[in-house]
Design an enzyme around this catalytic site. Structure first.
Site, PDB file in Angstrom:
ATOM      1  N   SER A 225       0.826  -1.204   0.000  1.00  0.00           N
ATOM      2  CA  SER A 225       0.000   0.000   0.000  1.00  0.00           C
ATOM      3  C   SER A 225       0.865   1.261   0.000  1.00  0.00           C
ATOM      4  O   SER A 225       0.633   2.190  -0.778  1.00  0.00           O
ATOM      5  CB  SER A 225      -0.918  -0.035   1.226  1.00  0.00           C
ATOM      6  OG  SER A 225      -1.407   1.239   1.513  1.00  0.00           O
ATOM      7  N   SER A 226       1.893   1.274   0.853  1.00  0.00           N
ATOM      8  CA  SER A 226       2.760   2.452   0.923  1.00  0.00           C
ATOM      9  C   SER A 226       3.503   2.678  -0.378  1.00  0.00           C
ATOM     10  O   SER A 226       3.666   3.812  -0.825  1.00  0.00           O
ATOM     11  CB  SER A 226       3.809   2.290   2.021  1.00  0.00           C
ATOM     12  OG  SER A 226       3.210   2.227   3.259  1.00  0.00           O
TER      13      SER A 226
ATOM     14  N   HIS B 296      15.411   3.268  10.070  1.00  0.00           N
ATOM     15  CA  HIS B 296      15.805   4.651  10.242  1.00  0.00           C
ATOM     16  C   HIS B 296      15.172   5.571   9.203  1.00  0.00           C
ATOM     17  O   HIS B 296      14.571   6.569   9.564  1.00  0.00           O
ATOM     18  CB  HIS B 296      17.302   4.881  10.373  1.00  0.00           C
ATOM     19  CG  HIS B 296      17.501   6.238  10.934  1.00  0.00           C
ATOM     20  ND1 HIS B 296      17.486   6.486  12.278  1.00  0.00           N
ATOM     21  CD2 HIS B 296      17.518   7.438  10.331  1.00  0.00           C
ATOM     22  CE1 HIS B 296      17.513   7.787  12.476  1.00  0.00           C
ATOM     23  NE2 HIS B 296      17.540   8.392  11.311  1.00  0.00           N
TER      24      HIS B 296
ATOM     25  N   GLU C  90      12.498   5.070   7.891  1.00  0.00           N
ATOM     26  CA  GLU C  90      11.090   5.089   8.309  1.00  0.00           C
ATOM     27  C   GLU C  90      10.789   6.245   9.270  1.00  0.00           C
ATOM     28  O   GLU C  90       9.756   6.902   9.159  1.00  0.00           O
ATOM     29  CB  GLU C  90      10.740   3.743   8.955  1.00  0.00           C
ATOM     30  CG  GLU C  90       9.407   3.681   9.666  1.00  0.00           C
ATOM     31  CD  GLU C  90       8.211   3.828   8.746  1.00  0.00           C
ATOM     32  OE1 GLU C  90       8.353   3.539   7.545  1.00  0.00           O
ATOM     33  OE2 GLU C  90       7.150   4.264   9.227  1.00  0.00           O
TER      34      GLU C  90
ATOM     35  N   THR D 238      18.943  19.283   9.841  1.00  0.00           N
ATOM     36  CA  THR D 238      17.800  19.449  10.742  1.00  0.00           C
ATOM     37  C   THR D 238      17.889  20.793  11.448  1.00  0.00           C
ATOM     38  O   THR D 238      16.898  21.524  11.564  1.00  0.00           O
ATOM     39  CB  THR D 238      17.763  18.300  11.770  1.00  0.00           C
ATOM     40  OG1 THR D 238      17.961  17.065  11.068  1.00  0.00           O
ATOM     41  CG2 THR D 238      16.441  18.252  12.490  1.00  0.00           C
TER      42      THR D 238
ATOM     43  N   ARG E 146      13.638  -0.175  29.185  1.00  0.00           N
ATOM     44  CA  ARG E 146      12.330  -0.105  28.551  1.00  0.00           C
ATOM     45  C   ARG E 146      11.735  -1.502  28.369  1.00  0.00           C
ATOM     46  O   ARG E 146      12.394  -2.493  28.623  1.00  0.00           O
ATOM     47  CB  ARG E 146      12.431   0.614  27.197  1.00  0.00           C
ATOM     48  CG  ARG E 146      13.327  -0.083  26.207  1.00  0.00           C
ATOM     49  CD  ARG E 146      13.531   0.764  24.971  1.00  0.00           C
ATOM     50  NE  ARG E 146      12.403   0.637  24.055  1.00  0.00           N
ATOM     51  CZ  ARG E 146      12.495   0.741  22.732  1.00  0.00           C
ATOM     52  NH1 ARG E 146      13.664   0.973  22.171  1.00  0.00           N
ATOM     53  NH2 ARG E 146      11.426   0.622  21.979  1.00  0.00           N
TER      54      ARG E 146
HETATM   55  C1  HEM Z   1      -0.861   8.839  23.509  1.00  0.00           C
HETATM   56  C2  HEM Z   1       0.380   9.072  23.762  1.00  0.00           C
HETATM   57  C3  HEM Z   1       1.341   7.945  23.914  1.00  0.00           C
HETATM   58  C4  HEM Z   1       1.621   7.265  25.053  1.00  0.00           C
HETATM   59  C5  HEM Z   1       1.015   7.457  26.418  1.00  0.00           C
HETATM   60  C6  HEM Z   1       2.624   6.297  24.714  1.00  0.00           C
HETATM   61  C7  HEM Z   1       3.180   5.403  25.610  1.00  0.00           C
HETATM   62  C8  HEM Z   1       4.090   4.429  25.298  1.00  0.00           C
HETATM   63  C9  HEM Z   1       4.658   3.485  26.205  1.00  0.00           C
HETATM   64  C10 HEM Z   1       4.371   3.425  27.693  1.00  0.00           C
HETATM   65  C11 HEM Z   1       5.511   2.696  25.523  1.00  0.00           C
HETATM   66  C12 HEM Z   1       6.323   1.544  26.083  1.00  0.00           C
HETATM   67  C13 HEM Z   1       7.750   1.928  26.174  1.00  0.00           C
HETATM   68  C14 HEM Z   1       8.647   0.776  26.385  1.00  0.00           C
HETATM   69  O1  HEM Z   1       8.423  -0.002  27.328  1.00  0.00           O
HETATM   70  O2  HEM Z   1       9.599   0.629  25.619  1.00  0.00           O
HETATM   71  C15 HEM Z   1       5.491   3.123  24.175  1.00  0.00           C
HETATM   72  C16 HEM Z   1       6.248   2.571  23.175  1.00  0.00           C
HETATM   73  C17 HEM Z   1       6.293   3.036  21.880  1.00  0.00           C
HETATM   74  N1  HEM Z   1       5.538   4.076  21.351  1.00  0.00           N
HETATM   75 FE1  HEM Z   1       4.218   5.216  22.371  1.00  0.00          FE
HETATM   76  N2  HEM Z   1       2.929   6.389  23.401  1.00  0.00           N
HETATM   77  C18 HEM Z   1       2.163   7.398  22.858  1.00  0.00           C
HETATM   78  C19 HEM Z   1       2.142   7.827  21.553  1.00  0.00           C
HETATM   79  C20 HEM Z   1       2.932   7.286  20.545  1.00  0.00           C
HETATM   80  C21 HEM Z   1       2.937   7.723  19.187  1.00  0.00           C
HETATM   81  C22 HEM Z   1       2.063   8.812  18.593  1.00  0.00           C
HETATM   82  C23 HEM Z   1       3.855   6.962  18.536  1.00  0.00           C
HETATM   83  C24 HEM Z   1       4.298   6.930  17.106  1.00  0.00           C
HETATM   84  C25 HEM Z   1       4.029   7.671  16.181  1.00  0.00           C
HETATM   85  C26 HEM Z   1       4.425   6.052  19.467  1.00  0.00           C
HETATM   86  C27 HEM Z   1       5.404   5.149  19.164  1.00  0.00           C
HETATM   87  C28 HEM Z   1       5.908   4.219  20.042  1.00  0.00           C
HETATM   88  C29 HEM Z   1       6.922   3.262  19.714  1.00  0.00           C
HETATM   89  C30 HEM Z   1       7.622   3.109  18.359  1.00  0.00           C
HETATM   90  C31 HEM Z   1       7.161   2.516  20.863  1.00  0.00           C
HETATM   91  C32 HEM Z   1       8.169   1.393  21.016  1.00  0.00           C
HETATM   92  C33 HEM Z   1       7.494   0.103  21.185  1.00  0.00           C
HETATM   93  C34 HEM Z   1       8.501  -0.980  21.335  1.00  0.00           C
HETATM   94  O3  HEM Z   1       9.221  -0.973  22.325  1.00  0.00           O
HETATM   95  O4  HEM Z   1       8.568  -1.830  20.442  1.00  0.00           O
HETATM   96  N3  HEM Z   1       3.852   6.265  20.689  1.00  0.00           N
HETATM   97  N4  HEM Z   1       4.611   4.184  24.058  1.00  0.00           N
HETATM   98 CU   LIG Z   2      17.551   5.782  13.664  1.00  0.00          CU
END
Ligand code: HEM
Ligand SMILES: [Cu+2]
Ligand SMILES: [Cu+2]
Lengths: 272, 526
Positions: free
Chosen positions: B170-171, B254, B256, B329, B451
């Site tokens: 799709s992308s 990256h 991405e 940047t 984490r």
């Molecule tokens: C509503 C607000 C958000 C809250 C409260 C939130 C909270 C969290 C929490 C608690 C984690 C777990 C961290 C860990 O244990 O490593 C996490 C992981 C993550 N979040 Fe969010 N997040 C929010 C919004 C977003 C948004 C908008 C994005 C991306 C566009 C995002 C991308 C990610 C990614 C990539 C991870 C890593 C997951 C992994 O460890 O594989 N988050 N987030």
């Molecule tokens: Cu990177």
């Protein structure tokens, strides 16, 4: 635009009040920063970290200052009129491309000698093979015939069950205690050989300044060394997601003076 | 039907078919843009719900709500849905709506493929979300899908891989469509270096997508053959190497993150001039900066893997290349500031979000510099410091830019002004709670909280509570956003064609709401 005006102060005030709910925790400043640790390496990394914090704060003062100044001085509500001719300034643009380039490269230079030191395994007087399992560690003192497993302590394990009814705050060193810690001599360079049996894990004790992955089928190296005058118990955890109980495989290292360590090792060898 | 172009020239009274079939069969770029945006908002809320559950579990030490295995499913699904379901589709939706309007084209170049891209994405996410209900549960390996751990996934595994294939396809189709549209369908006189920066940012993003989505698809396909056909790409026992996957993943991963942030840069470059009443400062430098970020994003990938044990030269190379990417940047941030300089600034909701972006994205940039420095990263890696870093660039970065874009163009889409009071409440609550939510995570990480854990040692309690309160506040505030949008679609003060005080660009020359067919005769450029 007239529709924009009404009530613009109220949301800001309400938001600030919301932020105040966050205040109680501010009381404890000791938990805000990286530990200095107990080895030369960890202190060097701490210093690097602090230098970067200060550089970033410096850049922040300049860039945020300019933004805030612009927002204050050039508001339409204060009668500012746009200067639509201000579109380029070759000198300025060259400056803010070149100066950051130099600062950034300068920031990276101190990495070199530290990395060389980190990768230099020579002069180690003890080698311990560390193997990660789902979800515990194995330590083998190579050439000494001493080997054991190290798991989450039972007190923590009971308390961490869902619905256990045990308050974690009543458990000493909750999630940071094991049944049998790794024991090392102080003032000695110790080489760790890291590998894993099932999935990738990572061995990390913040006070030693280093973490490295333990990868199944491969052998990684790192070394640690605890200051001669800082015997004690140091704690860390697995730092690479390794499945359900990734949060529950702590690392505890007891560093003791070499003489004491030799006695401990002899005793272990006798019981093996 | 939607090709019934006899409506040409007389506006929107010759509208689309009515009812549900309109949305199944439309090839109109505005309809498809709307579908992408609605889809994205829905996914944002679903994934946000997962995030709330995560934050609730982390409110205090001990396990209260979920089991550790399910916790990992939640973080994995939260991330996959936010990245591929919320942020990317939002920017694609914005591109669908705005690129043709900005360059003076009647529609996207490949309208049927456009519709196909959307429905592929839709089914990809139905498939991905349904993994929560299969035996063994959803993928729980983190969104990075590292083997060997990911190979312990249950029945969800092939479903997740297929979902990734679908969204990749799709992308790629979406990206091809945008490139073809921009290259071929610009109005006469709209040379590349006259094109609005949002369209420029998407042109480069589209190339990044085409370059890296196949790499990701290849990587997960290799996982699939390791899982089912006993190949050993990533299995050391068979001569493979688990770290190889990490290289493949981050070679995709990256770029991405820049796929998520470059369109955001484009949006900010539209909004700051409008509300400073002054054209962008250093237009060409802005274009070159996006292009060089696009290029550099391909040679920094291993900064995500410093702890796997790389040769010294490799570590230094990836540290340096990462530092370099901060230069363009920085140029962008300085140029935005210079755009405001000697402007005439007003603070309507789009500008408020853009300004919050300027400050908070920069904070994410600073922590980015810190994690790029390799020996220090041995401490930061895989801690909450990194979680704080990437949420600062993703939430007050990418997500704020998307919200700014919605506040900027919503009157153009619906023909109504929205409620400015609600918008301001939404802004202030969001901007404050996002900091309560993510700033303390810097401290947690530095103090040693790693984490991807559902439970933590008790000394981390205070800041986790603060962060969770911020999370709940942030989550609830988004309901205002939804309510505002619904009200604005239903009615409100009529918007003029220009909407804002100092409109610039072709999209402000068509009436509001933008008629179903626009620019069927190419516009005159002056
Ligand atoms: C509503 C607000 C958000 C809250 C409260 C939130 C909270 C969290 C929490 C608690 C984690 C777990 C961290 C860990 O244990 O490593 C996490 C992981 C993550 N979040 Fe969010 N997040 C929010 C919004 C977003 C948004 C908008 C994005 C991306 C566009 C995002 C991308 C990610 C990614 C990539 C991870 C890593 C997951 C992994 O460890 O594989 N988050 N987030
Ligand atoms: Cu990177
Ligand atoms: Cu682990």
């Amino acid at each position: 635009m007239s529709i924009v005006k009404r009530n613009s102060k109220l949301p800001a005030t309400a938001g600030a009040l919301a932020a105040l709910t966050a205040m109680p925790a501010l009381a404890d400043w000791s938990r805000l920063n990286m530990p200095k640790g107990v080895s030369e390496l960890s202190r060097e990394i701490y210093d690097m970290h602090m230098i970067m914090v200060w550089i970033c704060l410096g850049i922040a003062v300049v860039t945020f200052g300019a933004m805030i100044l612009a927002m204050i001085r050039f508001r339409k509500s204060k009668g500012a009129v746009a200067d639509t001719k201000l579109l380029h300034n070759a000198r300025l643009e060259a400056a803010w491309t070149l100066v950051p380039t130099i600062i950034l490269i300068a920031m990276a230079i101190p990495s070199v000698d530290k990395l060389i030191k980190i990768e230099d395994m020579s002069g180690s007087r003890l080698t311990v093979k560390v193997t990660g399992y789902q979800w515990y560690w194995q330590y083998e003192y190579l050439g000494k015939g001493v080997s054991f497993y190290s798991r989450l302590a039972r007190t923590s394990d009971l308390a961490r069950q869902r619905g256990s009814g045990i308050d974690p705050n009543t458990v000493e060193n909750y999630l940071l205690e094991v049944d049998k810690p790794l024991v090392v001599p102080t003032g000695t360079k110790i080489r760790l050989l890291l590998t894993a049996n099932d999935v990738i894990h990572a061995w990390w004790v913040p006070d030693f300044g280093m973490k490295r992955d333990a990868i199944p089928g491969f052998m990684n190296e790192m070394w640690i060394s605890v200051d001669a005058d800082k015997p004690g118990t140091y704690r860390g955890k697995c730092a690479e997601l390794c499945g359900a109980d990734h949060g529950f495989m702590p690392i505890v290292v007891v560093a003791m003076p070499p003489a004491e360590f030799e006695a401990w090792l002899a005793q272990q060898m006798a019981t093996e | 039907m939607a090709h019934g172009n006899e409506a040409a020239g007389h506006g929107d009274h010759h509208g689309p078919p009515k009812g549900f079939t309109r949305w199944l069969t439309t090839t109109n770029h505005k309809d498809i843009g709307t579908m992408y945006l609605v889809f994205s908002l829905t996914m944002f809320l679903i994934s946000g719900l997962f995030a709330m559950l995560i934050r609730a579990e982390l409110f205090q030490p001990g396990l209260q709500l979920v089991d550790p295995g399910f916790y990992n499913q939640l973080t994995t699904m939260h991330a996959l849905i936010m990245v591929f379901g919320a942020v990317m589709p939002a920017t694609v939706g914005l591109a669908n709506w705005m690129v043709p309007l900005q360059i003076g084209a009647a529609d996207m170049a490949l309208p049927r493929m456009n519709l196909f891209s959307f429905w592929l994405l839709f089914f990809a996410f139905m498939l991905l979300i349904s993994t929560l209900f299969v035996p063994g549960g959803a993928p729980a390996s983190g969104w990075t899908l590292y083997p060997p751990l990911v190979l312990q996934t249950g029945n969800a595994f092939p479903m997740a891989v297929f979902a990734i294939h679908l969204m990749g396809a799709s992308s790629i189709m979406g990206a091809i469509n945008i490139i073809v549209t921009i290259v071929n369908m610009r109005a006469p006189g709209m040379t590349l270096l006259k094109m609005p920066l949002f369209s420029w940012s998407w042109l480069i993003t589209a190339y990044l997508l085409i370059a890296v989505m196949p790499v990701f698809a290849g990587g997960v396909t290799m996982l699939l053959t390791d899982y089912y056909f006993h190949t050993s790409f990533f299995n050391a026992a068979g001569g493979g190497d688990p770290v190889l996957f990490q290289h493949v993943f981050w070679f995709f991963g990256h770029p991405e993150v820049y796929i998520m942030i470059l369109p955001a840069f484009g949006i900010i470059s539209e909004i700051i001039p409008t509300f400073s009443r002054k054209p962008i400062f250093g237009y060409e430098a802005m274009v070159y900066a996006i292009a060089s970020i696009g290029f550099l994003s391909f040679i920094v990938w291993a900064h995500h893997m410093f702890t796997v044990g790389m040769p010294l030269a490799g570590q230094l190379f990836f540290t340096l290349s990462t530092m370099l990417i901060a230069v363009p940047t920085g140029v962008k941030i300085f140029n935005w500031t210079a755009t405001m300089w000697r402007g005439s600034i007003s603070f309507e909701p789009p500008m408020l979000f853009a300004l919050a972006f300027l400050f908070l994205f920069t904070i994410g940039g600073f922590s980015g510099l810190m994690v790029a420095i390799v020996p220090a990263d041995f401490q930061y890696h895989d801690t909450y410091f990194v979680v704080a870093h990437f949420h600062y660039v993703l939430v007050p970065g990418a997500v704020f830019a998307i919200m700014a874009a919605v506040y900027y163009w919503l009157p153009k889409w619906t023909g109504h002004m929205y409620d400015m009071t609600i918008a301001k409440w939404h802004f202030w609550l969001t901007a404050i709670f996002v900091n309560v939510l993510f700033f303390p995570q810097h401290f947690l990480g530095l103090a040693g909280m790693q984490r991807r854990i559902p439970d933590y040692p008790t000394q981390f309690t205070d800041w986790n509570m603060v962060s969770s309160i911020g999370g709940f506040g942030f989550g609830l505030s988004q309901l205002l956003f939804v309510w505002l949008i619904i009200r604005c679609v239903k009615g409100g003060e009529r918007a003029t064609a220009g909407v804002w005080d100092w409109p610039h660009g072709l999209e402000w020359t068509v009436p509001s709401p933008a008629p179903y067919h626009t620019f069927e005769k190419a516009p005159e450029l002056h």
